[in-house]
Design an enzyme around this catalytic site. Structure first.
Site, PDB file in Angstrom:
ATOM      1  N   CYS A  44     -19.070 -58.749 -15.995  1.00 24.54           N
ATOM      2  CA  CYS A  44     -18.962 -58.268 -17.397  1.00 24.54           C
ATOM      3  C   CYS A  44     -17.627 -58.432 -17.939  1.00 24.54           C
ATOM      4  O   CYS A  44     -16.853 -57.955 -17.667  1.00 24.54           O
ATOM      5  CB  CYS A  44     -19.599 -56.980 -17.130  1.00 24.54           C
ATOM      6  SG  CYS A  44     -18.761 -55.945 -18.388  1.00 24.54           S
ATOM      7  N   CYS A  47     -16.138 -55.409 -19.449  1.00 30.17           N
ATOM      8  CA  CYS A  47     -15.464 -54.364 -18.644  1.00 30.17           C
ATOM      9  C   CYS A  47     -14.257 -55.064 -18.282  1.00 30.17           C
ATOM     10  O   CYS A  47     -13.268 -54.196 -18.114  1.00 30.17           O
ATOM     11  CB  CYS A  47     -16.328 -54.472 -17.129  1.00 30.17           C
ATOM     12  SG  CYS A  47     -17.914 -54.084 -17.473  1.00 30.17           S
TER      13      CYS A  47
END
Ligand code: NAG
Ligand code: NAG
Length: 420
Positions: A44, A47
């Site tokens: 991700c 993230c």
């Protein structure tokens, strides 16, 4: 060698403030511990962007002496923990306090997340014990909800509302004396909401349920709105009049729109503030997603976040009067509603979002993009081919025969034979 060491130092320092949590967390954590946790996935990219911010939050909360402990957990590895917290997208930010989980609803900035940690870690209703503290609170917050009076049923209701809405805003209790002289209270106890340099007194008869009233009124009347906030404003049930502006490029045209909206927001508050919020946005990506295209900037529009609908002025707006006409037109239905969450709109939105997600992949790595699309497509085609091929007696059928019932198919063959 030396640079290698230098690079290692911040990593080591950072990790000391952020604990990596795994599936054993729920068994080992004590009920009195307060945790701020980020769930992430290795793939991700948001993230990864959040990582340095997360380390800063960890180190600052530690140096402020906050009781909040900061952790993170790889949701693809610690699946049990992710399930316990009902994680559906990444990064997910939550707090755990007294075994209650609080989802973080705002933008992923350090200030906003630290503010959330501070709010949730304290009591749901805090006491303001001096005029000085009241002044401090009101100068630092856009919106304040304050209870005034002794213990009562109303205070119980406010505390119940605060336990849920603390993720969004602060709640205070104060005695009558610490409020400014100008504030007039017809009776006690009372709940007041301060915003935009004025205040509103909750009236159960007129405003309905206390929690709904706070949900409806917890945003300033006019302010700078980001995508997260705009999304959250859906809960208020109000329409939002927006000036879409170019980012950090406040040329005359941009400022004119902004001031026009501000003027209407303040001077016509009594007429429109029950139905509308007002604001300006400097990043139109949320709006691009809503209208499924590129928004005109600078421009004015009204959005209905309850149904993803929006309204555009029928003609360019030059004057305050034209803007008021536009607002009245939205309310009386004479301005056409666009967008919405009907079935076709939802299908269009799904296709639009898929395209927007895939576009950067194609731009950065066309070969990978083709593979990502082409591979499932090829597998699908082969699968369909095998299914059709393995259907008994279908190999020599016409293209449309699989739609007919077997008896019909037979009849068709007979007639074909006859015509031969
Ligand atoms: C407190 O909430 C209950 C339930 O929503 C409501 O019936 C009651 O009137 C409220 N009391 C006050 C003083 O607002
Ligand atoms: C906004 O959406 C809600 C929910 O669908 C709807 O009830 C309301 O009428 C809409 N408002 C306007 C002005 O269209």
């Amino acid at each position: 060698m030396e640079t290698g060491l230098l690079l290692l130092v911040p990593v080591l320092l950072g990790s000391a403030f952020v604990e990596e949590l795994d599936d054993t967390f729920m068994e080992t954590t004590e009920p009195e511990e307060i945790w701020l946790i980020q769930f992430y996935a290795p793939w991700c990219s948001f993230c990864k962007q959040l990582d340095p911010v997360w380390h800063q939050i960890g180190s600052e909360l530690r140096s402020l002496g906050s009781p909040v402990r900061v952790g993170k957990s790889d949701a693809t590895v610690s699946t049990g923990l992710a399930k316990e917290f009902k994680i559906r997208n990444y990064p997910a930010i939550l707090m755990l306090k007294n075994n209650v989980k609080f989802n973080y609803p705002g933008s992923r900035t350090k200030e906003s997340i630290m503010d959330f940690a501070d709010r949730v870690s304290g009591p749901p209703v805090r006491s303001l014990s001096s005029t000085h503290l009241f002044q401090h609170a009101i100068s630092h917050r856009d919106v304040l909800v304050i209870y005034v009076g002794a213990t009562s049923e109303l205070k119980g209701n406010l505390t119940a509302a605060a336990e849920e809405l603390i993720v969004h805003t602060y709640f205070f209790s104060a005695s009558r004396e610490i409020l400014p002289q100008e504030v007039t209270l017809p009776s006690l106890p009372a709940v007041l909401l301060f915003k935009d340099g004025t205040y509103f007194i909750y009236d159960e008869e007129q405003d309905g349920d206390l929690k709904s009233w706070i949900k409806r009124e917890r945003f300033p009347n006019f302010f700078l709105i980001d995508g997260y906030t705009l999304y959250a404003m859906g809960e208020s049930g109000k329409l939002v009049l927006l000036a879409l502006l170019e980012e950090r490029h406040l040329c005359e045209e941009n400022l004119r729109y902004k001031h026009l909206v501000e003027k209407v927001a303040t001077e016509h508050k009594d007429t429109y503030s029950r139905k509308f919020y007002f604001g300006f946005m400097e990043d139109s990506s949320y709006i691009d997603g809503l209208i499924m295209g590129e928004a005109l900037v600078p421009s004015l529009m009204v959005v209905n976040l309850s149904n993803d609908g929006y309204f555009l002025p029928p003609a360019p707006i030059e004057t305050e009067l034209q803007l008021l006409d536009f607002l009245d037109g939205v309310l009386d239905g004479s301005v056409e509603a666009l967008g919405g969450n009907g079935f076709t709109q939802r299908v269009r939105r799904f296709l639009y979002e898929t395209r927007m997600t895939l576009m950067p992949v194609f731009r950065d790595a066309p070969v990978l993009g083709c593979f990502l699309i082409g591979f499932p497509l090829a597998v699908g085609c082969v699968f369909c081919y095998l299914c059709i091929k393995n259907r008994p007696g279908s190999a020599d059928d016409d293209e449309d025969t699989p739609l007919l019932a077997p008896s019909m198919q037979r009849k068709k063959k007979l007639t074909e034979k006859k015509s031969d």
